[in-house]
Scaffold this active site. Structure first.
Site, PDB file in Angstrom:
ATOM      1  N   PRO A 187       0.835  -1.204   0.000  1.00  0.00           N
ATOM      2  CG  PRO A 187      -0.632  -1.514   1.758  1.00  0.00           C
ATOM      3  CD  PRO A 187       0.676  -1.988   1.239  1.00  0.00           C
ATOM      4  CE  LYS A 188       2.797   7.473  -3.244  1.00  0.00           C
ATOM      5  NZ  LYS A 188       2.376   8.513  -2.267  1.00  0.00           N
ATOM      6  CD1 TRP A 189       1.809   2.425   4.111  1.00  0.00           C
ATOM      7  CD2 TRP A 189      -0.330   2.493   4.765  1.00  0.00           C
ATOM      8  NE1 TRP A 189       1.424   1.134   4.378  1.00  0.00           N
ATOM      9  CE2 TRP A 189       0.114   1.146   4.786  1.00  0.00           C
ATOM     10  CE3 TRP A 189      -1.635   2.775   5.134  1.00  0.00           C
ATOM     11  CZ2 TRP A 189      -0.713   0.094   5.167  1.00  0.00           C
ATOM     12  CZ3 TRP A 189      -2.467   1.744   5.507  1.00  0.00           C
ATOM     13  CH2 TRP A 189      -2.002   0.413   5.521  1.00  0.00           C
TER      14      TRP A 189
ATOM     15  CG  ASP B  27      -1.169   8.964  -1.757  1.00  0.00           C
ATOM     16  OD1 ASP B  27      -2.124   9.548  -2.253  1.00  0.00           O
ATOM     17  OD2 ASP B  27      -0.006   9.397  -1.823  1.00  0.00           O
TER      18      ASP B  27
END
Length: 345
Positions: free
Chosen positions: A30-32, A179
């Site tokens: 995931p892109k935090w 994100d």
């Protein structure tokens, strides 16, 4: 014992792509939606470093304490600082931490404590550097480090997968702080400050907005930006952001279009601010427009009643009634990104 790397040590960065890359050579994460952070611990000393190499420790005392409280006495972790609020990650609350008053930071650290989500291990507790190792080796070491040291408190392990179907599900269905997604080359070492082994695919969305006003460019009598609005439940048109992604060849015709519609008040709810004393590049003055133009724009985040960044103009929507441009369209019902941490635990 001294750590083999020390701040400032710049994290590996990512190229931007439109599509998720496929193949056995990729690992997905995931892109935090938070602050990138490298965490250094050497005995009692803990340093938190931003992506740009700046110190962050004073702004997140609860995370400094969390780093000191785990069994490992020495390590370097790469991760993301996020702040969960009401089951979602709040970037607005994260920004509030960058404050000069220590008393304010102390208060916020108790009211809205942060999380450190770890996704890479650069140095383990024995002082071994993994910077030159492949991602496969680093991830295996990180997961072992997490089993020994993390207790699902303020420091947590970010999920990862090699399954493209799983990452596409993340990308489609998870919101509230995600994100986009990250793809990393499994066979490459940690490339400090480079963009060679990692790509990011941001979760971009579209919205139809009323053009409630515009600003002239700082030079010449041509348009600089469109001011965008959305109607709330009370029927008020609130300013939510801007779009300035226009080619020079388009600006003359666009200026002529909007100047014909100049009519106060423009926005009937929250309106754009006035000129800023900090900005000399463009005027803060704006011209109100009759609410007749509808623009479809592309955006990445909508928080605090605004698009966080400038939007990209896509097209006009003459087929859409301005009254249909409501704030509901930018608040899709999605699972919270925090569910990914719970599901991976």
């Amino acid at each position: 014992m001294t750590l083999p790397i020390s701040p400032p040590f710049f994290p590996m960065e990512a190229q931007t792509r439109d599509e998720i890359p496929a193949g056995d050579q990729w690992q997905y994460e995931p892109k935090w939606d938070g602050f990138r952070c490298l965490a250094f611990r050497d005995g009692d000393s803990v340093e938190l470093q931003s992506k740009a190499g700046q110190p962050l420790a004073r702004y997140f005392p609860e995370l400094v304490e969390a780093m000191r409280s785990i069994p490992a006495k020495r390590f370097v972790l790469d991760g993301e600082i996020v702040i969960p609020v009401d089951g979602k990650l709040s970037f607005d609350d994260l920004l509030m931490r960058i404050h000069p008053a220590a008393s304010r930071i102390t208060k916020l650290s108790a009211e809205t404590p942060g999380l450190f989500i770890a996704f890479d291990l650069l140095v383990n507790e024995r002082g071994k550097s993994y910077v030159g190792e492949t991602l496969d080796e680093r991830r295996e070491a990180l997961e072992a480090f997490a089993r020994r040291n993390f207790d699902e408190g303020r420091i947590q392990l970010s999920p990862a997968t090699k399954d493209l179907a799983v990452v596409k599900l993340w990308f489609r269905n998870v919101g509230g702080g995600l994100d986009g997604v990250i793809a990393k080359r499994r066979d490459m070492p940690y490339a400090s400050g480079e963009r060679t082994g990692m790509v990011k695919i941001k979760h971009l969305r579209t919205a139809d907005c009323v053009v409630g006003g515009f600003r002239y460019a700082s030079k010449g009598k041509v348009i600089g930006s469109l001011l965008l609005g959305l109607y709330d439940k009370q029927g008020l048109l609130n300013h939510v952001g801007f779009s300035s992604s226009f080619k020079a060849s388009e600006k003359k015709a666009l200026t002529e279009l909007v100047e014909k519609l100049i009519e106060p008040p423009g926005f009937t709810g929250n309106a754009p601010g006035g000129p800023s004393r900090w900005s000399t590049e463009r005027s803060g003055e704006w011209q109100p427009l009759a609410p007749k133009l509808v623009a479809e724009v592309q955006y990445d985040h909508f928080t605090g009643g605004r698009f966080r960044h400038g939007t990209r103009f896509l097209r006009w929507r003459p087929d859409k009634d301005p009254s249909q441009c409501t704030v509901d369209q930018v608040r899709p019902e999605k699972r919270s990104a925090l569910r990914l941490l719970e599901e991976d635990a």
